[in-house]
Design an enzyme around this catalytic site. Structure first.
Site, PDB file in Angstrom:
ATOM      1  N   ASP A 475       0.832  -1.204   0.000  1.00 15.35           N
ATOM      2  CA  ASP A 475       0.000   0.000   0.000  1.00 15.35           C
ATOM      3  C   ASP A 475       0.875   1.266   0.000  1.00 15.35           C
ATOM      4  O   ASP A 475       2.066   1.218   0.322  1.00 15.35           O
ATOM      5  CB  ASP A 475      -0.882  -0.037   1.264  1.00 15.35           C
ATOM      6  CG  ASP A 475      -2.168   0.748   1.116  1.00 15.35           C
ATOM      7  OD1 ASP A 475      -2.305   1.505   0.145  1.00 15.35           O
ATOM      8  OD2 ASP A 475      -3.050   0.606   1.996  1.00 15.35           O
ATOM      9  N   ASP A 545     -10.670   2.060  -3.354  1.00 18.27           N
ATOM     10  CA  ASP A 545     -11.251   1.824  -2.028  1.00 18.27           C
ATOM     11  C   ASP A 545     -12.769   1.845  -2.103  1.00 18.27           C
ATOM     12  O   ASP A 545     -13.440   1.509  -1.134  1.00 18.27           O
ATOM     13  CB  ASP A 545     -10.778   2.911  -1.046  1.00 18.27           C
ATOM     14  CG  ASP A 545      -9.448   2.547  -0.422  1.00 18.27           C
ATOM     15  OD1 ASP A 545      -9.005   1.397  -0.591  1.00 18.27           O
ATOM     16  OD2 ASP A 545      -8.842   3.414   0.235  1.00 18.27           O
TER      17      ASP A 545
HETATM   18  C1  DGJ Z   1      -5.778   2.048   1.986  1.00 17.08           C
HETATM   19  C2  DGJ Z   1      -6.169   0.830   1.194  1.00 17.08           C
HETATM   20  O1  DGJ Z   1      -6.658   1.198  -0.041  1.00 17.08           O
HETATM   21  C3  DGJ Z   1      -7.195   0.026   1.991  1.00 17.08           C
HETATM   22  O2  DGJ Z   1      -7.617  -1.065   1.238  1.00 17.08           O
HETATM   23  C4  DGJ Z   1      -6.572  -0.399   3.276  1.00 17.08           C
HETATM   24  O3  DGJ Z   1      -5.512  -1.295   3.026  1.00 17.08           O
HETATM   25  C5  DGJ Z   1      -6.089   0.812   4.053  1.00 17.08           C
HETATM   26  N1  DGJ Z   1      -5.225   1.628   3.251  1.00 17.08           N
HETATM   27  C6  DGJ Z   1      -5.366   0.392   5.298  1.00 17.08           C
HETATM   28  O4  DGJ Z   1      -4.802   1.447   5.959  1.00 17.08           O
END
Ligand code: DGJ
Length: 723
Positions: A475, A545
Site C-alpha cells: 500500500d 477503495d
Molecule cells: C488504503 C487501502 O486502499 C485500503 O484497502 C486499506 O488497506 C487501508 N489503506 C489500510 O490502511
C-alpha cells in the site's frame, strides 16, 4: 519489422496492422513521417512540399522552418517553438540543444531499460528494436532514441537515453515520446481522471488551439490523472475510428498532452513532468527516460484497449503469476479496520473457507503500535498484544484451514510516532528547516537513498522469512510534499522525485525476485497508483477503495481503457457500502467483481444462507470463466458514463465462449427497452445461451434486449458457440 530505405532515408517500423515511419531530412534532421494503418507501399514525402513557409516563421532549412516540420525529438532553445522533448542547461549558461542525426542500429528483441520497468520480449517473439543516434556536436551530448516494434502485439515502445560526453550539463526535461501529427482537424483528446474513490473517469474533450495537458506533481502517478492520453477522430467510438494511445511505464510525476500549432498540426507528448525535474549529468554520465507505449488502432477505443491489455498481460507483467490463476482472497480491512486480534483473523478465515475463498489477507493494524492510523508505520514487527502467538503461528492456523495467508505492508511510509522516525528523522523526505505536512499522520520515506531502500528490504524480508506469507498487499497512502533529500547536495535536489522512483523500483525488483512465489498486489489508497510501472512488478492492483458495485462499474470501465481486467482487484463487500452508503443486490456485487481478480471484503459470518450460497456459486463460476475474463478480448458496448447501465463483452481466446455483462446503475421503474448489439461473433455460427440458441448475426444486428426495472438489474449471460 524494422527497415531503413537507404535511398529515401526513411525508417519503417511495421507491426501487424500499423506503420510508424521517420525520415532523415537534409542528412541532419530526424522527421516524424507517418504513424497509422499499415502501409503496403513506400511512403511519399511530397507532403513536405506543402509545408509552406509562413510569414515570420524562423527559416533555418532553406525554405523550411523547424517550427513547422514534424520533428521526432525536438529541443528547447532551437527555432522550434512548440513544446520540446528535451531541454538542458550547459555549464556555459546556455540552454540551446541542437540535435542532428548520426546513425542507427537495429537489434533483434528488446534490450531491458536499466533500473526501470518496461515491456519485454521473449525468445521467439517477433520484436525488433531500432536505436537512432542523435548528437549535439558542440556540447557533445548524445541522444539514443529507442523504438521496439512488437509485430504480433501491434505496439511500439519508445524511450530515450541521453549520454553526456561534454562538460557538465543539467537536463531539465526529457520526454519519453513526442509525435507530431500533421492533420488534427476534428480530433478529441481522451484521458482518465478522478480522485480517491472515483478513479479513472473518462474525460473526452475536443482538441482546441493551445497546449492542453494533464500531469502529476504529487510524486506518484496518482488518482487525479492517469499517465495516459489518447488522440482520436471526433467520430471515433468504442468500436470504430482511428485512435492513438500514449501510456507511460512510470509511477512518478508525469506530463502528457497535445500542443496545437496555429496551422493545425499537433505535438502529442508524454514523459516525466519537467516541473521539479533537473538531472545533472557530469561528463560520461547518462539518463534513461521511462518507456512510453504507443498504440494505434482503427477499431476505436476498445480496439486500442485490447492491444494494451494483451501487451500488458503477456509482455509487461512478469513471473509465475502472469500466467496462472490468481487467488480469491478475503481481505480483513472493511470487516475489522483496526479492531481485531489473532483469533478474529482465524475466525474470519474459518468462515471464508466455507465459501471457497483460498487466501486470508490480514490488512493494516498488525504491527508494532499500529492500533490507529496515527502510529507505527516503519516499525515492521508484530504487535505482541494483538498477535501474541506471532505471525508464524497465525499463518499456520490459516494454512490448517486450507487457506493461504497474506499480509498488508506500507513500506514507503513512516509515522512521526514510530521508532524508525525517532531514530532516523533524516530518512524521511523533507526540506531542511521546514515542517513536513503530514497526510493521514504519515510522511514519506526517502527512497532516493540506497540505505533506506536496503533497510526496508531487510525489514520486509525478515517478516516474509519467518511466516508462510504467500500474498503481499503493497500500500501507499499519501502524496508527497516538501520534497527534499538529506543525502543529495543542493544542486541535485531536482533529482529527488525521479531517484525516489528508481529506489522504489530497486526495492520492488529485489523483493519480487527474492520471493517469486509471493503474489504481490499494488495499492495506493485504492487505485491511486494504477500504472504500467507498478504492473511490471505486481500483476494486480486494488482498483479503488470504493467497492460499491454501481461506482465500480464506472471505475472498472474507465480503468479498462488501458489496463486489463486481470489487473483489477475487485471485492464483494457489505451493504450499505462503507464508502457510498448505497445498497445494491448481492448478486450485482458478485457479478461486478467477477471479471476482475475476485475477492471478498466482508464478514462472511454475518452473511445469510442465501448470500453464502451465492458466494460459493460466484467463486465456482469465476473459476470456470476467469480465462475468458482475463485472457479473452474485451468489447465495451455501453458506457456507464453515458447510459443508465453498462454492457461489456468478453470473448474467449478460442472464440468458443462469449460472456455479456449488463448492469444497471439505478433502479428505474418502467424503463425504456434497449437492444445491446454484441460484437465480433461469427455471424453464421449459432450460440447457445441457457436453453436458447441464436445466430451470431442476430446477436450483433438485432441485439440482446435489456430493460431497467425498479431494482438494479445485473445479468451475466454466457453464450457458447455450437461447434
Ligand atoms: C488504503 C487501502 O486502499 C485500503 O484497502 C486499506 O488497506 C487501508 N489503506 C489500510 O490502511
Amino acid at each position: 519489422m524494422i527497415r531503413f530505405d537507404t535511398e529515401n532515408k526513411i525508417f519503417y517500423l511495421e507491426t501487424k496492422n500499423t506503420t510508424y515511419a521517420m525520415a532523415v531530412f537534409e542528412e541532419k534532421v530526424l522527421l516524424h513521417a507517418y504513424w497509422g494503418k499499415r502501409l503496403s507501399h513506400p511512403l511519399s514525402l511530397d507532403w513536405l512540399e506543402t509545408l509552406e513557409f509562413r510569414p515570420l516563421a524562423p527559416l533555418d532549412f532553406g525554405r523550411y522552418s523547424t517550427d513547422m516540420l514534424p520533428l521526432e525529438y525536438s529541443t528547447f532553445g532551437s527555432a522550434d517553438l512548440r513544446v520540446p522533448a528535451l531541454g538542458a542547461e550547459y555549464s556555459d549558461g546556455s540552454y540551446y540543444t541542437r540535435l542532428e542525426y548520426v546513425d542507427y542500429e537495429i537489434v533483434d528483441g528488446k534490450p531491458a531499460l536499466e533500473g526501470l520497468p518496461a515491456t519485454y520480449s521473449e525468445d521467439g517473439d517477433k520484436v525488433q528494436t531500432l536505436i537512432i543516434h542523435l548528437k549535439d556536436s558542440q556540447k557533445d551530448l548524445h541522444v539514443y532514441l529507442s523504438y521496439s516494434a512488437f509485430e504480433e502485439l501491434d505496439a511500439i515502445a519508445r524511450s530515450a537515453r541521453i549520454v553526456n560526453e561534454g562538460e557538465r550539463a543539467e537536463i531539465n526535461r526529457a520526454f519519453s515520446a513526442t509525435v507530431d501529427i500533421l492533420d488534427l482537424e476534428n480530433h478529441d483528446l481522451i484521458h482518465l481522471d478522478g480522485a480517491w474513490v472515483r478513479e479513472r473517469s473518462i474525460t473526452r474533450r475536443k482538441i482546441v488551439p493551445g497546449n492542453q495537458s494533464i500531469e502529476s506533481r504529487n510524486g506518484c502517478s496518482g488518482a487525479v490523472h492517469n499517465p495516459f492520453i489518447a488522440v482520436c477522430e471526433s467520430t471515433a467510438t468504442e468500436n470504430c475510428g482511428n485512435v492513438y494511445g500514449f501510456n507511460l511505464v512510470y509511477s512518478g510525476n508525469f506530463s502528457a498532452g497535445v500542443d496545437i500549432s496555429p496551422f493545425n498540426s499537433a505535438r502529442a507528448y508524454i514523459g516525466i513532468n519537467p516541473q521539479n525535474f533537473n538531472f545533472v549529468l557530469e561528463k560520461g554520465e547518462s539518463f534513461q527516460t521511462p518507456e512510453a507505449v504507443l498504440v494505434y488502432s482503427d477499431k476505436g477505443l476498445s480496439g486500442m484497449s485490447r492491444i494494451y491489455h494483451k501487451l500488458y498481460r503477456t509482455r509487461l507483467c512478469r513471473g509465475k503469476f502472469r500466467d496462472i490463476p490468481r487467488y480469491v482472497v478475503l481481505n480483513s480491512w472493511e470487516t475489522t479496520y483496526f479492531t481485531f486480534d489473532e483469533n478474529t483473523i482465524v475466525n474470519l478465515a474459518r468462515d471464508a473457507a466455507k465459501i471457497g475463498v483460498d487466501t486470508m489477507v490480514l490488512d493494516d493494524g498488525w504491527f508494532s503500535t499500529r492500533t490507529t492510523d496515527r502510529a507505527g508505520l516503519g516499525d515492521w514487527w508484530e504487535n505482541p498484544d494483538r498477535l501474541p502467538s506471532g505471525l508464524g503461528w497465525l499463518a499456520e492456523e490459516v494454512n490448517k484451514l486450507g487457506l493461504r495467508f497474506g499480509l498488508w505492508f506500507e513500506p514507503e511510509m513512516v509515522n512521526p510516532d514510530s521508532e524508525l522516525f525517532r531514530n532516523h528523522p533524516e530518512w524521511a523526505l523533507h526540506t531542511p528547516g521546514r515542517e513536513t505536512t503530514p497526510t493521514r499522520s504519515q510522511i514519506t520515506l526517502d527512497f532516493s537513498r540506497r540505505d533506506v531502500c536496503d533497510y526496508i528490504i531487510d525489514a520486509l524480508s525478515s517478516i516474509l522469512d519467518r511466516a508462510n506469507i504467500e500474498y503481499v498487499k503493497w500500500d501507499m497512502n499519501r502524496y508527497m510534499s516538501e520534497v527534499g533529500s538529506a543525502a543529495l547536495p543542493a544542486d541535485r535536489q531536482g533529482e529527488v522525485y525521479h531517484r525516489y522512483m528508481l529506489g522504489l523500483y530497486y526495492v520492488l525488483e529485489t523483493l519480487t525476485q527474492k520471493y517469486p512465489d509471493v503474489l504481490f498486489e499494488s495499492c495506493s489508497s485504492g487505485g491511486g497508483r494504477f500504472d504500467p510501472g507498478m504492473l511490471y512488478y505486481m500483476p494486480q492492483v486494488w482498483t479503488s477503495d470504493n467497492s460499491d458495485a454501481v461506482d465500480r462499474l464506472r471505475i472498472q470501465y474507465g480503468t479498462s481503457m488501458v489496463y486489463p481486467y486481470s489487473s483489477m482487484s475487485a471485492h464483494v463487500s457489505v451493504c450499505p457500502n462503507h464508502t457510498q452508503g448505497r445498497i445494491t443486490p448481492f448478486k450485482m456485487r458478485c457479478n461486478v467483481a467477477m471479471p476482475g481478480q475476485l475477492g471478498f471484503e466482508l464478514n462472511i459470518g454475518n452473511c445469510s444462507e442465501k448470500e453464502l450460497e451465492m458466494s460459493r456459486k460466484t467463486i465456482e463460476k469465476y473459476r470456470e470463466f476467469e480465462d475468458v475474463f482475463h485472457k479473452g478480448d474485451l468489447y465495451r458496448l455501453v458506457s456507464p458514463f453515458e447510459a443508465d447501465f453498462s454492457a461489456i463483452q468478453f470473448i474467449s481466446e478460442d472464440e468458443s465462449r462469449v460472456i455479456l455483462c449488463i448492469d444497471s446503475q439505478r433502479g428505474l421503474f418502467n424503463g425504456p427497452d434497449q437492444y445491446i448489439k454484441m460484437m465480433a461473433l461469427d455471424p453464421d455460427s449459432q450460440y447457445k445461451c441457457g436453453d436458447k440458441t441464436y445466430y451470431g448475426e442476430y446477436l450483433m444486428n438485432f441485439g440482446v434486449h435489456f430493460c431497467n426495472k425498479r431494482e438494479h438489474i445485473s445479468e451475466m449471460l454466457i453464450f457458447d458457440k455450437i461447434q
